[in-house]
Write an enzyme that holds these catalytic residues in place. Structure first.
Site, PDB file in Angstrom:
ATOM      1  N   LEU A  65       0.783  -1.327   0.041  1.00  0.00           N
ATOM      2  CA  LEU A  65       0.139   0.019  -0.014  1.00  0.00           C
ATOM      3  C   LEU A  65       0.912   1.339   0.009  1.00  0.00           C
ATOM      4  CD1 LEU A  65      -2.953  -0.371   2.511  1.00  0.00           C
ATOM      5  CD2 LEU A  65      -3.073  -0.148   0.247  1.00  0.00           C
ATOM      6  N   GLU A  66       1.796   0.977   0.846  1.00  0.00           N
ATOM      7  CA  GLU A  66       2.434   2.319   1.126  1.00  0.00           C
ATOM      8  C   GLU A  66       3.676   2.531  -0.133  1.00  0.00           C
ATOM      9  OE1 GLU A  66       2.572   4.550   3.342  1.00  0.00           O
ATOM     10  OE2 GLU A  66       1.150   3.623   4.845  1.00  0.00           O
ATOM     11  N   SER A  67       4.461   1.846  -0.651  1.00  0.00           N
ATOM     12  CA  SER A  67       5.539   1.859  -1.606  1.00  0.00           C
ATOM     13  C   SER A  67       5.470   1.123  -2.594  1.00  0.00           C
ATOM     14  CB  SER A  67       6.872   1.977  -0.828  1.00  0.00           C
ATOM     15  OG  SER A  67       7.157   0.629  -0.288  1.00  0.00           O
ATOM     16  N   TYR A 167      -7.552   4.799   1.561  1.00  0.00           N
ATOM     17  CA  TYR A 167      -6.235   3.691   2.039  1.00  0.00           C
ATOM     18  C   TYR A 167      -6.896   2.546   2.615  1.00  0.00           C
ATOM     19  CZ  TYR A 167      -1.912   2.672   4.558  1.00  0.00           C
ATOM     20  OH  TYR A 167      -1.037   2.200   5.006  1.00  0.00           O
TER      21      TYR A 167
END
Length: 204
Positions: A65-67, A167
């Site tokens: 999700l983040e990177s 998110y």
């Protein structure tokens, strides 16, 4: 001892809210799976640390999700690394972030710090995965203030930034597209084989 499992309100978002994110991510499903395979030693280690901290296996999805499992990623907001930690959060959980060294770009220490942060959030919000994810994205203070204003701990009743709402929904979309159980490996000892991590990760 307080049992967090009886205080959860982390019902999944409505399928109609998750469906658009599934549609967006579906064309990239094979790429996503291959990325997990590429980082399989790290994935194994994350599972190990999640188990040690009694955290849900599904949190292995957070770096995606983040990177997209990119240890060198930097956001416009200055979050950095695999786990997209902000400087203050990174320092809070023991990382060095200065002009000579930024450990957010180092996989092993940043993973330990992120695990500590997720563990803190998960327990702060009584094992509610939605609130944990929202706080990881927006900060625990903002989520707590939203809870206080709403008089409820139910994620769908909180007023949070659109980015944070999406998110959490993307997290559930990923859960639909990724068979988390198939990512787990039964190993006696997990090896850290960080081929992608080099000393050039230091930022000056």
């Amino acid at each position: 001892m307080l049992c967090i499992w009886h205080t959860q309100s982390d019902a999944k978002p409505a399928q109609s809210d998750v469906a658009p994110h599934i549609a967006t991510l579906k064309p990239y499903q094979n790429h996503i799976i291959k990325k997990f395979e590429e980082f399989s030693p790290l994935v194994d280690e994350i599972f190990k640390q999640l188990k040690q901290k009694s955290l849900p296996d599904s949190l292995v999805l957070v770096p995606m999700l983040e990177s997209s499992y990119n240890p060198k990623a930097v956001s416009p907001a200055k979050a950095a690394g695999l786990w997209q930690l902000m400087p203050a959060t990174a320092k809070r959980f023991g990382l060095t972030v200065d002009q000579n060294l930024d450990q957010r770009f180092e996989i092993e220490p940043s993973t330990r710090a992120a695990m500590q942060y997720l563990s803190f959030l998960y327990r702060k919000f009584d094992g509610d995965i939605n609130l944990t994810l929202a706080a990881y994205n927006a900060g625990e203070g903002r989520v707590q203030r939203a809870i206080n204003r709403a008089g409820s701990r139910e994620f769908t009743k909180l007023t949070l930034p659109n980015e944070t709402v999406h998110y959490v929904r993307r997290f559930y979309a990923l859960m639909t597209l990724v068979d988390i159980s198939s990512l787990k490996r039964d190993r006696v000892d997990t090896l850290w084989l960080f081929a992608s991590e080099t000393s050039c990760n230091k930022r000056r």
